[in-house]
Design an enzyme around this catalytic site. Structure first.
Site, PDB file in Angstrom:
ATOM      1  N   HIS A  19      41.660  21.320  58.715  1.00  0.00           N
ATOM      2  CA  HIS A  19      42.201  21.398  57.355  1.00  0.00           C
ATOM      3  C   HIS A  19      41.800  20.120  56.628  1.00  0.00           C
ATOM      4  O   HIS A  19      42.311  19.043  56.912  1.00  0.00           O
ATOM      5  CB  HIS A  19      43.728  21.536  57.461  1.00  0.00           C
ATOM      6  CG  HIS A  19      44.372  21.994  56.202  1.00  0.00           C
ATOM      7  ND1 HIS A  19      44.288  23.294  55.760  1.00  0.00           N
ATOM      8  CD2 HIS A  19      45.118  21.333  55.281  1.00  0.00           C
ATOM      9  CE1 HIS A  19      44.952  23.417  54.618  1.00  0.00           C
ATOM     10  NE2 HIS A  19      45.460  22.236  54.314  1.00  0.00           N
ATOM     11  N   LYS A 164      44.980  27.174  46.628  1.00  0.00           N
ATOM     12  CA  LYS A 164      44.796  25.771  46.258  1.00  0.00           C
ATOM     13  C   LYS A 164      43.546  25.272  46.962  1.00  0.00           C
ATOM     14  O   LYS A 164      43.322  25.599  48.130  1.00  0.00           O
ATOM     15  CB  LYS A 164      46.035  25.006  46.704  1.00  0.00           C
ATOM     16  CG  LYS A 164      45.954  23.512  46.635  1.00  0.00           C
ATOM     17  CD  LYS A 164      47.369  22.977  46.567  1.00  0.00           C
ATOM     18  CE  LYS A 164      47.510  21.675  47.306  1.00  0.00           C
ATOM     19  NZ  LYS A 164      48.856  21.117  47.190  1.00  0.00           N
ATOM     20  N   LYS A 166      41.348  21.862  48.014  1.00  0.00           N
ATOM     21  CA  LYS A 166      41.373  20.417  48.178  1.00  0.00           C
ATOM     22  C   LYS A 166      39.996  19.886  47.784  1.00  0.00           C
ATOM     23  O   LYS A 166      39.017  20.166  48.491  1.00  0.00           O
ATOM     24  CB  LYS A 166      41.667  20.082  49.642  1.00  0.00           C
ATOM     25  CG  LYS A 166      43.069  20.500  50.072  1.00  0.00           C
ATOM     26  CD  LYS A 166      44.081  19.524  49.517  1.00  0.00           C
ATOM     27  CE  LYS A 166      45.445  19.716  50.133  1.00  0.00           C
ATOM     28  NZ  LYS A 166      46.409  18.749  49.559  1.00  0.00           N
ATOM     29  N   ASP A 195      43.719  20.352  44.188  1.00  0.00           N
ATOM     30  CA  ASP A 195      44.421  19.123  44.547  1.00  0.00           C
ATOM     31  C   ASP A 195      43.381  18.061  44.853  1.00  0.00           C
ATOM     32  O   ASP A 195      42.563  18.217  45.759  1.00  0.00           O
ATOM     33  CB  ASP A 195      45.316  19.373  45.773  1.00  0.00           C
ATOM     34  CG  ASP A 195      46.256  18.199  46.048  1.00  0.00           C
ATOM     35  OD1 ASP A 195      46.149  17.168  45.345  1.00  0.00           O
ATOM     36  OD2 ASP A 195      47.088  18.306  46.967  1.00  0.00           O
ATOM     37  N   GLU A 221      46.200  18.981  40.505  1.00  0.00           N
ATOM     38  CA  GLU A 221      47.215  18.191  41.218  1.00  0.00           C
ATOM     39  C   GLU A 221      46.690  16.789  41.527  1.00  0.00           C
ATOM     40  O   GLU A 221      45.609  16.637  42.099  1.00  0.00           O
ATOM     41  CB  GLU A 221      47.576  18.946  42.505  1.00  0.00           C
ATOM     42  CG  GLU A 221      48.685  18.301  43.294  1.00  0.00           C
ATOM     43  CD  GLU A 221      49.194  19.207  44.423  1.00  0.00           C
ATOM     44  OE1 GLU A 221      48.991  20.430  44.362  1.00  0.00           O
ATOM     45  OE2 GLU A 221      49.776  18.660  45.364  1.00  0.00           O
ATOM     46  N   ASP A 246      52.014  14.560  42.479  1.00  0.00           N
ATOM     47  CA  ASP A 246      52.519  14.772  43.843  1.00  0.00           C
ATOM     48  C   ASP A 246      52.729  13.421  44.515  1.00  0.00           C
ATOM     49  O   ASP A 246      53.859  12.935  44.619  1.00  0.00           O
ATOM     50  CB  ASP A 246      51.556  15.665  44.636  1.00  0.00           C
ATOM     51  CG  ASP A 246      52.037  15.927  46.054  1.00  0.00           C
ATOM     52  OD1 ASP A 246      53.178  15.560  46.378  1.00  0.00           O
ATOM     53  OD2 ASP A 246      51.270  16.495  46.866  1.00  0.00           O
ATOM     54  N   LYS A 270      59.040  17.582  47.427  1.00  0.00           N
ATOM     55  CA  LYS A 270      58.938  17.632  48.891  1.00  0.00           C
ATOM     56  C   LYS A 270      60.193  16.968  49.421  1.00  0.00           C
ATOM     57  O   LYS A 270      60.548  15.873  48.966  1.00  0.00           O
ATOM     58  CB  LYS A 270      57.686  16.886  49.397  1.00  0.00           C
ATOM     59  CG  LYS A 270      56.391  17.665  49.172  1.00  0.00           C
ATOM     60  CD  LYS A 270      55.149  16.903  49.578  1.00  0.00           C
ATOM     61  CE  LYS A 270      53.916  17.708  49.174  1.00  0.00           C
ATOM     62  NZ  LYS A 270      52.662  16.950  49.285  1.00  0.00           N
ATOM     63  N   GLU A 324      54.089  26.097  48.195  1.00  0.00           N
ATOM     64  CA  GLU A 324      52.926  26.109  49.090  1.00  0.00           C
ATOM     65  C   GLU A 324      53.423  26.043  50.545  1.00  0.00           C
ATOM     66  O   GLU A 324      52.833  25.362  51.377  1.00  0.00           O
ATOM     67  CB  GLU A 324      51.975  24.947  48.755  1.00  0.00           C
ATOM     68  CG  GLU A 324      52.656  23.595  48.766  1.00  0.00           C
ATOM     69  CD  GLU A 324      51.726  22.427  48.506  1.00  0.00           C
ATOM     70  OE1 GLU A 324      50.520  22.634  48.307  1.00  0.00           O
ATOM     71  OE2 GLU A 324      52.231  21.289  48.521  1.00  0.00           O
TER      72      GLU A 324
HETATM   73 MG   LIG Z   1      49.253  17.430  46.950  1.00  0.00          MG
END
Ligand SMILES: [Mg+2]
Length: 372
Positions: A19, A164, A166, A195, A221, A246, A270, A324
């Protein structure tokens, strides 16, 4: 029944595929699990996850465990779990920062308090408003063809219709092309967000955002470093596409600053960043009062930590960007004997008692680092 003991474990859990984020590629996810036990032997369990050691944030799994064992546990022993507000207020007076450590301890105490009463944990926070919430999937294989294939598969299974990407690692222009190719492939059947994980400077953001906006990306993001409130404010006022904070939204106080200076017009919640469930609700209230959009974020928790987040997000009136909370779907194995349910593009909020998850101690033992 009072709290008699607290145990903390650091676990390394296998995931189904690498990931890739801007600062780290996860091949094995480190999580911290806490268990508090009352004098009757009843247990409360909770989890926080970290990403890439110290590369995402300041809390490392090792530091979380040491700081709980040495400084936080002595402050909770002998206390009534239902008084978690007072317990955490006492902890806050004697332990600075350490939001992840506080989050996992408060959550474990709340799980225990709810189990003692046979109710879901969300009942201790006003009850749930949502039975399920939209859930995004992160396409992070690093390969355009594979990501498109994965997106189509998720749409077909009705598992996700928000994706999303990255895009903080490597060449910014190439990453924009990658995003636009995927958006073109999925069309209007899915929403796409990106993001950047703080990886751009303002010039790069100004070069990339117009094409992303034009291409139909629905949210950007954390494009700039967490400290760059002024840059985030300029991007927010310059573009129509929502700019989400974030890594910058690390506490109730930081969320207030972001709201005041409009350094982003939306916030990723979060539980670990806020320092617990109580402060997640406070952060959400500040955002709501300031008219900021909310997103139910993840640090890629397994089923236990995901249940903690899902239950508290379910008590928040509006999450304009959904959640998410896909963590459990990325893990190869689970610590709990029951699973989180996903259906119709949404995560089903687990019901109690507590956070509704039953921990398998043998699995905790299996994945715990030695010395735990
Ligand atoms: Mg983030």
């Amino acid at each position: 029944m009072k709290i008699q003991a607290a145990e903390v474990f650091v676990l390394d859990m296998p995931i189904i595929r690498p990931h890739q984020l801007a600062m780290h590629t996860i091949t094995e996810q480190a999580i911290v699990v806490a268990c508090v036990r009352d004098t009757d032997g009843a247990e409360g369990w909770a989890e926080v996850a970290t990403i890439g050691g110290a590369s995402y944030g300041e809390s490392t799994p090792e530091a979380i465990k040491v700081n709980i064992d040495r400084y936080i546990s002595p402050l909770i022993i002998g206390k009534e779990p239902i008084a978690f507000g007072k317990i955490m207020d006492d902890v806050a007076r004697q332990v600075r920062g350490n939001h992840f450590a506080k989050a996992v301890i408060e959550s474990a105490i709340v799980d225990l308090a709810a189990r003692q009463r046979g109710i879901p944990a969300y009942e201790l926070f006003g009850g749930k408003i949502h039975d399920s919430l939209p859930v995004a999937w992160t396409l992070a294989s690093g390969d355009t063809g594979k990501d498109i294939e994965e997106a189509h598969e998720m749409l077909e299974k009705r598992r996700h219709n928000i994706f999303k990407l990255k895009i903080g690692k490597g060449d910014a222009q190439k990453n924009v092309e990658h995003v636009l190719a995927i958006k073109q492939a999925v069309g209007d059947s899915a929403r796409l967000t990106v993001d950047v994980n703080q990886a751009w400077d303002e010039d790069t953001a100004n070069r990339c955002i117009p094409a992303l906006e034009e291409g139909g990306v629905s949210m950007i993001e954390q494009p700039l470093p967490a400290w760059d409130h002024e840059g985030m404010a300029r991007l927010t006022s310059r573009y129509r596409v929502p700019i989400l904070a974030d890594e910058a939204a690390t506490s109730v106080q930081e969320v207030f600053k972001i709201a005041k200076h409009r350094a982003g017009n939306s916030i990723a919640l979060k539980v670990c960043k806020a320092g617990g469930l109580t402060d997640t609700k406070k952060a959400a209230a500040i955002a709501e009062a300031a008219g900021l959009g909310l997103y139910g974020g993840t640090m890629i928790e397994s089923s236990l930590g995901t249940a903690v987040c899902a239950q508290i997000y379910a008590t928040i009136p509006a999450l304009q960007f959904g959640t998410e909370l896909f963590g459990p779907l990325l893990f190869k194995d689970t610590l709990t004997t029951n699973d989180i349910k996903y259906e119709n593009f949404e995560i089903v909020i687990p019901d109690g008692p507590g956070f509704g998850m039953e921990v398998d101690r043998d699995k905790v033992k299996k994945y715990a680092r030695s010395g735990n």
